[in-house]
Structures are given as structure tokens and as C-alpha cells.
Scaffold this active site. Structure first.
Site, short mmCIF file in Angstrom:
data_model
loop_
_atom_site.label_atom_id
_atom_site.label_comp_id
_atom_site.label_asym_id
_atom_site.label_seq_id
_atom_site.Cartn_x
_atom_site.Cartn_y
_atom_site.Cartn_z
CG HIS A 37 2.70 -0.99 -8.24
ND1 HIS A 37 1.86 -1.67 -9.08
CD2 HIS A 37 1.60 -0.50 -7.24
CE1 HIS A 37 0.42 -1.38 -9.03
NE2 HIS A 37 0.64 -0.70 -7.80
CD GLU A 38 2.60 -0.32 -3.57
OE1 GLU A 38 1.68 0.88 -3.21
OE2 GLU A 38 2.35 -1.26 -4.26
CG HIS A 66 0.66 4.06 -6.28
ND1 HIS A 66 -0.13 4.62 -7.23
CD2 HIS A 66 0.55 2.97 -5.99
CE1 HIS A 66 -1.01 3.60 -7.39
NE2 HIS A 66 -0.38 2.60 -6.86
CG MET A 114 -1.83 1.22 1.46
SD MET A 114 -2.90 1.51 -0.01
CE MET A 114 -3.00 2.97 0.08
CD GLU A 115 -1.29 3.41 -3.37
OE1 GLU A 115 -2.38 3.75 -3.94
OE2 GLU A 115 -1.02 2.23 -3.21
#
Length: 1018
Positions: free
Chosen positions: A442-443, A446, A408-409
Site C-alpha cells: 500500500h505505502e 503510493h 504513512m507514505e
């Protein structure tokens, strides 16, 4: 700009050098890391949006649910039909029949209009019991907050009580002061709240000197909308600011890993169970921790204080500014004021964590070096790519043992499932290394897409997640081009979603969502992977530099704001025009991809001097009711020929195909009868390509004679295209199977990986039929002569290592005796003397040893999963499903729903791996039917994972009996939950396709295999 060297991870202040990590007492700051995704990868972050009608106390419903299957006590509040919560949480909304998930004898009886009213300084409850109302047809959808006030600033103080080693009794309490500004005159304030009890009378204070503060007449919970409505004695003044003060308390959940909850791990050194308080607020769970305006446009700044006992630490979005001993055994950690952000990005973590640049539990801290180095390099690369610095003074990456999503970012404090952060050379696989890098990338990305610029509403969450997936591969490619991540994105992302996106029941990329359960359902493969696919296509037809400059302008213009997809189209169109690219309209092109389901197949027909191109909606299955006429796309088509052999096409080579139009591409080098043409170069376009039989045959001949003439990605997509077309009845069976025969000479990983993916389908279809014997012999022919020597410390390029691992896996799977013997020997040497197993074949070695072994081998691997090295636990869990002993399968099924044996977050993966074992399939399916209520109600498995389990159940089903069982399972679920459980539609479609395959193709495949075995090619 961050230093690239990991030994220089300190910073002095925000104006100086920014680094990743916690702000330590000496001014140092180190980075921590973990992972997110994949489908499944999957990483998630969000909240809920802006303004409709306020419903007052008369409509509220609450009750005391007596469902024995639910772990909670007393009345709670929750959106209706939300399967990830308890049976009681559903019944609270008057949705009585959802307690049908509980044993019938304990079904809850709802009570109407039970509201908690606080008048001035008193708190009283009034209950009026009436005849239970008819359950609503579905979730309440008018859930947007009014826009009469907007939040500006939160002062949040929170204290978890989690120190008595009895997690079922853990609680938290706190206070929040929210500064708001009045946009329009109103005599009530509406914000979000979930289960919390208010422990003091709410107040509203005027900030403006001389203005008389309004009095809160009553506070009402609208449980169906998760609203807290404060009725005031007079209207608020437009333009004035007010402070809302609330005090609250609630249970600290150790069952549902959402909101503020407990993560558990075993400290082997101390022989103790330890607890970490951690948050997961996306998409709509900040309201479960504190009353707030829980929508993505309602951004504010946050001043957070966390109270803890001295033996643990606390982390939040911003650096720690000071700690104060409160004198009651607690320390108050006060963090710097945040930048403006939505509630879903707020985060805090409290527990016994250690950091060497990455936070993990103490036992795993020495496995975080790779994550630290890769995370630092990625952050530097993204800052340079966007030409926008990371917005916060620090970035912590934190590994959490129990975490419901991959990662989770949260801005400044990204949380990951701990195992995704751990890498040890000689122990971890090549794919594990890639996943850790992808998750970090990916995170981190973000921080720009999602955090700096957020969606105006959840229907555009694909902008967050699609960009995060695409740029996660792009970012790793920037850091280490030798990994060829921009080739792997086709294999790992594009092709999997094309399979999902080829049935009528699938949703479009852009779709409406209102209630929390509808919002949560947006976080699926379509959002992540199709979002990535169409963004990658846009990157290609715009050209990489136009795309980059367009994103830079978009991010600068919209920084700290909210956007819809049209904002992105405008920014990119402006840049395209500046760069002289005027032959397309981005909104027209991209709307055709995000507003429609599915994708096209382009049929290429050669003529003397050119190509005829036609498009049609691609579906694996259709009938005379299927709509094809109204589905059409703007397609950027590219091609090359046997004469040109040009596979590095650019935006300048695109042939645009308009909707509902046949296109003729003039090319004097093309002959109707000679050579070949191949379309969709490097599969940049989100579509499949079909050819005339003569062209297919010419391509197969080319692969057999010299496959290196065709780009490695297109070799793979030729396989997956022809197999998809074959399954859809649009290509000949012989063509599909003949395409595979060249693989006995293929030397690259990507085509073999495509083939292995496609071969899963005939494996599932044939494994219980007589033709499977010849299919196994066909595979042995393709694998003949492959080396099974895999090195422990392998310094070859990553894809060469991946190929060796895949050859070992397939050889063992299809019965190469040498592979079985080697696997058992490697396992015994590892088990008895600690000899390391080459990591890229470890999972297959574990699986083969359990498959060929008995209770001793299974129990040993179970202990590795429970208490072995973190980098081996995932492979150990995967291998537990490989046993062929029915009694062990039965015991394992019981373990899956016992959190003392199998981690709660791992239960869905355990079921999915068992469903992949032919012998375990039906026992697992029966167990799921038996335990479904427990899985949903008591175990809190969320709707995304539930849909995955349902869809996986149908993978190998192909009979009417199977179809009826799936439908009966669906029909036993309350209809209010049906919209959330799209997995049933996927499963029914899949079984229907499988039945059709057996009816149409089984005998033909059996005959082709028999012919091949009689005369195998050399």
C-alpha cells in the site's frame, strides 16, 4: 531496477542501481519497512489546497483557555470544532461552547481580536477583550490559500529539544527560508501556521539583483484559517522571486500524535523510557511543524537540516549528504535536496533506531527480515508494472512504536506502526504476514499514486487511497500468486464496505471538503475501500492490459503534477479507444459510481432464451420517503449458468446495463424453469444480485450436491448477498439460513470466512435472547468433525492455514468442549514452559484462557502486551477484553486511558474489543459516556477513530432505551462538531435496523432454528 536478493541492497548513485534504505557512510543503502492500513488498514497522507479570500487582522480570534481538561498552556491556534486537538484549541477560534467538553467550571472565555504584531524588529501583543461572540455554526470553510505567490524551494533547519526525560517539557525550534515566485501583484503574502511562536521578525528578500526588497510591516495570525499574513510595504512584482525567512518554536507534543510529535517506548534492556521525534503531516499538519504553504498543489523542493545529539540518528526524505559537529553538543545532519513534492509528504524522524534494511527500535530489529524481502520484491514488481522507476535514490521503511495511523507514505521515508513490520515464523499469524505485505504494498505504491502524481484537492483523495488499496493486493499477487490475494480482496475489502455503503446516511466517494476537520473526515472506509472496489471493477471491464497501459500513460503525463479524477478518465478512455474498446464512455460509467451514494442490486429473472435484468438502489432500511428513482448506475454485468460453468469471464463478456433501463440478455441456453444462473462473476462488479426463489433454491441444491461447480469467490458472495437481501427484506429468511447448511461440507477458507462475517450479526442479535441456545447447536452441527489440530510450522498454502485457524476459533466460540480444553492446555504449556502456540490460533487460545481463567491469567497477558515480543503484543491486547469478570473489566477500562498501561494509539482498539464482549458491553459503554470528554480533549483521539468507537457501540443495541442513550450522547456534543461525528448517524441507523430485525424476524429465526435442530441435515 532493484535486485531481488536482499543481500544486494546497495547502490552507488541515482543513475546506477537504486535500493531501499538509508545512505550509510560507505555508500550502502538498506530498506526499512512497516505497515499501513486496513481500515483499517488504514494509512494516510495529505495537505490543503489553493486560493480564496484573505481575511486580515480584524477577524482574528485568540484567547487564553483555562480548561483544566486540556494539557496545553497559553494561547494556541487550531481550526474550530477539530476534536482531535484540545478543548483550548477549539476555544481559540471563538468556539466557546466546545469547552463544554471540559468541566463546566473551567469553560474558556474567548477574547476577540488578539493578534501578534511584529513591526520591523519588535514583537508586541495587544489584546482587546469584548463580550464573547456567538459561536459560529460550524467550521470556517474559506480556507484556501491565495494563489498570488507559489512556493518553489524550502530551506528548513530544525532542532528538537527532547533529552531531559520529561516529555511534557520537550520543544523544538527552527528556521525556514521559502523561495516563492509572484503570480499576481500583491502587497501581502499568506501561508499556513498553527501554534508556533515566531521568534524573530519575518523578512522578505528579493532574489532579482537590483530589485529593492519589500519590508514586512506586520505579521498577523488568522487563527480560524491557520493563516500567517505578512503585510508588505509595496506590491510584489509578477514573475519575480522572493525569499521569506521565518524563525519559530513550539512544544513537541507527546499527547497528540500529529504534526511533529514524540513517540515513546520502553527499552527493556536499559530499563529506560526512550523517545523518538516523528512527523505525521498528512493531511494538514505540516503547518504544525513549520510555517509553509500546506496545500497539495503547492509543491516545492526541500533542503532539510536536522540537529540532534550524538547518541541518536536522524532520517528524512532524501539521503544524508553530510554531518557537522556544531560544538554545542549537537550534530547537524544535512540531507540532499528533494524532488518537487507537497508539504504533506515531507518527513523526519530522530531517535535511537537500528536498521538491518528496515528501521525499528533496537529490540525488534531481528524480526524485520520478512518485511525487507517483501518490500524489495514489491518495489521491483511495481517498477516493472508501471514501467516507471522509483523516483528517489533511497526508500527507508521505519517502524515507530507510537504512530497514530497504520502507516504513512512519506516519499523516501515511509513510517509504520512498528508491529506491522514485524514477522517471526512460528510466532506471527498467517494474517499478520498478509497484513505486513499489504501495508508495505500500500505505502510503496503510493510512490506513484499520491507522490509522483498528487490530487489537486482533497476531494479526490480517493484516487490516492483507492488505488493504494487495490494495488496493494494486486502487488502482493504479483510477488506471490499462491496467496490468492485477488480472491481475498473481496473478503477483506469489498464486502466490508458494501455493508457500510448500504444506509442512506453514507457519503458518496467524491465529496467536497474544505476545513481541516472536513478533510480529515475524508479518510474513511468509503474513500479507501469503495475507492478500491470501483477501481477494481474498472480494471475488469477495461481489461487488465488496457488498464495497465492507461495508467502508465497517465503517470508519465502527470508526473510531479496534480490531477482530478477527470484526468484519469481521459487517460483511460484514450487507451481504451486505442485498444478498440468503444462500447462505453469511462467518465459516464465511473461518474455514476463516484458521485452517488450506495450501490445497486441487480434482479435477475430467467426467461426461455434469455435474462431480464433490472437495477434498484440497495439499502438495508428504507421508508416511503426514500428516493429510489434518481439513483441508477452504468453496470458491467456478467453471468454464467449450470450448463456453461464459466467463471473466468473477461471484459468481452460484459453485458452493459444503462441507468433506468431494463436489459434483456439473449442466451438460448437459459430455461425459465430448469437449472440455475449466477450473476456478477467473481464479484468484479460493485453490486449485489437477487434472483427468483426458484433460482435461489437451485443454487442451494447445487451447493449441497457439489459446491465445487461454483467458483470459490461466488460461493462466498452468494452467502453475503442473500444475507444482505434478507436483512433488507428482499429475500426470504428460509433462503438465507438454508444457504448456510451446505457449509458442513465446505473445504475452502473464503466461503467460511464470508459466513463467519455474516454470522456475527445474528450472534449479536440473539446472544441475549432465548433462541441463542438453538443457534449455538446449529453452529455445532456445521462444525462437527472439523480438525482442531493446527501445526506450529505450517507450510501449507496460506488459505488452508487460515481455514484451520478459523475452524478453531469458531469451535471455541460456540462451545466445542474439545476446543476449550485444547486452548487451555496450549496456554498453560506456553505460560509455564515456553512451548510455542501455533500462531494462527494464538489469539483464540489467549482469549479462551482469559475467558475461562481469572486474575492470574489476565495479569500475565497484560504483561505480554506491555513487554512481550512485538509479534505477540497485538494478540495479547485483543485477548484482554475476553474476561468475564466484571471487576477485571472495570480495572481494564481504567487502564485504557492510562498511557503508562495501554499505549495511546491502542486505546480505541481496546474499547472496540471490549464492546465486542457481551458481558463487558454495557460497562464499556457507560465508561465511554463518563470519559468522553477526556478521550476527546486530553487524549487527542482523532475523528476517524471516534466515529469507529461510536459506531461499534451500537453493534448489539436493539431497544428504544439504547437508541435514546445514543441520541443523548450525540446531543451532549457541541453542534459545531456534529458534521465531523458521522459515527452517530451510523449508530442510529444501525440501531434502527436492529430494532426492525427483532420486530420482524426474531420469532421466525427462532422457529427456523428449532425446526433445524429437530431435523438437522446430514
Amino acid at each position: 531496477m532493484f535486485e531481488s536478493s536482499t543481500d544486494k541492497f546497495d547502490f552507488s548513485d541515482i543513475e546506477g542501481r537504486k535500493k531501499m534504505g538509508r545512505n550509510d557512510g560507505d555508500g550502502g543503502c538498506r530498506m526499512s519497512s512497516a505497515s499501513g492500513f486496513l481500515m483499517v488498514l488504514l494509512a494516510i497522507g495529505i495537505a490543503v489546497g489553493v486560493g480564496l479570500i484573505v481575511h486580515f487582522a480584524g477577524n482574528q480570534k485568540e484567547l487564553n483557555c483555562n480548561c483544566s481538561c486540556g494539557p496545553v498552556e497559553g494561547a494556541v491556534t487550531m481550526a474550530p470544532g477539530f476534536l482531535t486537538e484540545t478543548c483550548k484549541a477549539s476555544a481559540v477560534l471563538g468556539n466557546q461552547e466546545l469547552c463544554g467538553l471540559c468541566p463546566a467550571a473551567t469553560t474558556a472565555q474567548p477574547q476577540q481580536s488578539m493578534t501578534t504584531t511584529m513591526r520591523m524588529e519588535t514583537t508586541s501583543s495587544t489584546t482587546n477583550t469584548t463580550t464573547p461572540p456567538t459561536p459560529p455554526p460550524g467550521p470556517v470553510r474559506d480556507v484556501r490559500l491565495p494563489t498570488s505567490v507559489k512556493p518553489l524551494h524550502y530551506v528548513l533547519q530544525l532542532r528538537p529539544e527532547m533529552y531531559n526525560n520529561r516529555p511534557e517539557t520537550f520543544t523544538f525550534n527552527g528556521t525556514v527560508a521559502i523561495t516563492v515566485e509572484c503570480n499576481s501583484a500583491t502587497n501581502n503574502i499568506t501561508l499556513h501556521i498553527a501554534q508556533q511562536n515566531l521568534t524573530a521578525t519575518p523578512t522578505v528578500e528579493a532574489v532579482t539583483v537590483g530589485e529593492i526588497s519589500p519590508v514586512v510591516l506586520n505579521a498577523t495570525k488568522d487563527t480560524s484559517r491557520q493563516f500567517l499574513i505578512l503585510a508588505l510595504d509595496k506590491p510584489l512584482v509578477v514573475g519575480s522571486q522572493y525569499i521569506i525567512r521565518l524563525a519559530f518554536e513550539d512544544k513537541l507534543s507527546n499527547k497528540v500524535l500529529l504534526g511533529l510529535h514524540v513517540s515513546t517506548y520502553k527499552d527493556e534492556a536499559a530499563n529506560m523510557t526512550k523517545y523518538i521525534a516523528v512527523t505525521q503531516f498528512a493531511p494538514t499538519f505540516a503547518r504544525h511543524a513549520f510555517p509553509c504553504f500546506d496545500e497539495p498543489t503547492m509543491k516545492a523542493t526541500f533542503d532539510i537540516t536536522l540537529e540532534r545529539q550524538p547518541h541518536i540518528i536522524s532520517l528524512s526524505n532524501m539521503p544524508l549528504t553530510n554531518s557537522v559537529n556544531l560544538g554545542d553538543g549537537y550534530i547537524a545532519d544535512h540531507f540532499d535536496v528533494s524532488v518537487i513534492m507537497p508539504t504533506y509528504l515531507v518527513a523526519f524522524i530522530l531517535g535511537e533506531l537500528e536498521s538491518f534494511g528496515v528501521y525499528t527500535t533496537p529490540a525488534n530489529i531481528n524480526q524485520t527480515g520478512f518485511a525487507l524481502q517483501m518490500g524489495s520484491s514489491l518495489l521491483d514488481s511495481f517498477e516493472e508494472y508501471f514501467n516507471i522507476s522509483f523516483a528517489l535514490p533511497k526508500l527507508d521503511n521505519v517502524g515507530v512504536p507510537d504512530f497514530i495511523y497504520g502507516a504513512m507514505e512519506n516519499w523516501g521515508i515511509m513510517a509504520y506502526q512498528e508491529r506491522y513490520l514485524l514477522y517471526t515464523e512460528g510466532v506471527s499469524t498467517t494474517r499478520s504476514m498478509e497484513i505486513t505485505a499489504e501495508a508495505l504494498s500500500h505505502e510503496i505504491v503510493h510512490s506513484w499514486f499520491g507522490n509522483l502524481v498528487s490530487p489537486a484537492w482533497w476531494d479526490d483523495i480517493w484516487l490516492n487511497e483507492g488505488f493504494a488499496v487495490f494495488l496493494s493486493y494486486f502487488g502482493v499477487d504479483l510477488v506471490d500468486p499462491e496467496w490468492d490475494m485477488m480472491d481475498l480482496i473481496n473478503l477483506n475489502v469489498i464486502q466490508p464496505v458494501m455493508d457500510v455503503d448500504s444506509v442512506e446516511s453514507v457519503s458518496p466517494l467524491y465529496r467536497e471538503a474544505y476545513a481541516p476537520e472536513e478533510i480529515l473526515a475524508l479518510f474513511d472506509m468509503i474513500t479507501y475501500f469503495k475507492g478500491c472496489a470501483v477501481i477494481r471493477m474498472m480494471w475488469f471491464f477495461l481489461g487488465p492490459e488496457t488498464f495497465r497501459k492507461g495508467l502508465q500513460g497517465y503517470l508519465r503525463e502527470k508526473a510531479y503534477g496534480n490531477v482530478a479524477h477527470d484526468d484519469l478518465w481521459r487517460a483511460l478512455q484514450t487507451q481504451a479507444i486505442e485498444d478498440g474498446k468503444t462500447d462505453f464512455n469511462i467518465k459516464t460509467v465511473m461518474d455514476s459510481w463516484i458521485l452517488q451514494t450506495n450501490y445497486p442490486v441487480v434482479t435477475v429473472r430467467r426467461a426461455n432464451g434469455g435474462l431480464y435484468l433490472n437495477q434498484r438502489r440497495f439499502l438495508l432500511q428504507s421508508d416511503n420517503t426514500t428516493d429510489f428513482a434518481w439513483y441508477s448506475w452504468n453496470i458491467p454485468f456478467t453471468y454464467t449458468t449450470d450448463q456453461e460453468l464459466h467463471f473466468n469471464k473477461t471484459a468481452n463478456d460484459v453485458v452493459w446495463m444503462a441507468p433506468n433501463t431494463q436489459v434483456y440478455a439473449t442466451d438460448a441456453s437459459i430455461s425459465k424453469t430448469g437449472g440455475w444462473v449466477i450473476g456478477n462473476i467473481q464479484h468484479y462488479g460493485y453490486f449485489r444480485v437477487n434472483y427468483e426463489p426458484e433460482n435461489w433454491n437451485a443454487l442451494i441444491t447445487q451447493l449441497k450436491t457439489d459446491f465445487t461447480k461454483i467458483h470459490v469467490v461466488n460461493r462466498g458472495t452468494l452467502i453475503t448477498d442473500v444475507w444482505a437481501l434478507f436483512k433488507a427484506g428482499q429475500a426470504d429468511l428460509v433462503t438465507a439460513w438454508d444457504m448456510l447448511t451446505y457449509l458442513r461440507h465446505e473445504t475452502e477458507y473464503i466461503p467460511w470466512a464470508y459466513a463467519a462475517n455474516e454470522l456475527e450479526y445474528p450472534t449479536n442479535m440473539l446472544v441475549s435472547r432465548p433462541a441463542y441456545g438453538n443457534f449455538e447447536r446449529f453452529m455445532l452441527n456445521l462444525l462437527e468433525g472439523r480438525s482442531l489440530n493446527v501445526s506450529l510450522y505450517d507450510n501449507r498454502p496460506t488459505q488452508e492455514r487460515s481455514l484451520s485457524g478459523l475452524m478453531f476459533q469458531l469451535s471455541c466460540k460456540f462451545g466445542v468442549k474439545e476446543c476449550t480444553n485444547r486452548a487451555i492446555q496450549l496456554f498453560n504449556d506456553w505460560k509455564n514452559s515456553g512451548t510455542l502456540i501455533p500462531p494462527d490460533i494464538k489469539e483464540e487460545v489467549f482469549c479462551k484462557a482469559i475467558q475461562e481463567g481469572g486474575e492470574e491469567e489476565w495479569d500475565y497477558m497484560f504483561n505480554v502486551y506491555v513487554s512481550g515480543p512485538g509479534s505477540e503484543q497485538a494478540a495479547a491486547l485483543q485477548s484482554l477484553a475476553c474476561t468475564n469478570r466484571l471487576w477485571i473489566i472495570s480495572r481494564y477500562l481504567e487502564y485504557t486511558l492510562d498511557p503508562s498501561k495501554i499505549r495511546q494509539q491502542d486505546a480505541p482498539r481496546a474499547f472496540n474489543t471490549l464492546l465486542g464482549n457481551t458481558i463487558a458491553f454495557y460497562p464499556t459503554f457507560d465508561y465511554l459516556l463518563k470519559k468522553w470528554e477526556f478521550l476527546v480533549v486530553d487524549y487527542g483521539v482523532d475523528v476517524i477513530l471516534l466515529n469507529g468507537i461510536i459506531a461499534a457501540s451500537a453493534k448489539g443495541m436493539y431497544t428504544e432505551y439504547d437508541m435514546n442513550r445514543i441520541k443523548s450522547w450525540r446531543d451532549a456534543i457541541h453542534p459545531a462538531d456534529a458534521p465531523d461525528l458521522a459515527g452517530f448517524s451510523t449508530a442510529i441507523n444501525r440501531i434502527s435496523v436492529n430494532m426492525e430485525w427483532h420486530n420482524k424476524y426474531y420469532e421466525k429465526v427462532a422457529n427456523w432454528l428449532e425446526d433445524f435442530i429437530g431435523q438437522p441435515p446430514k
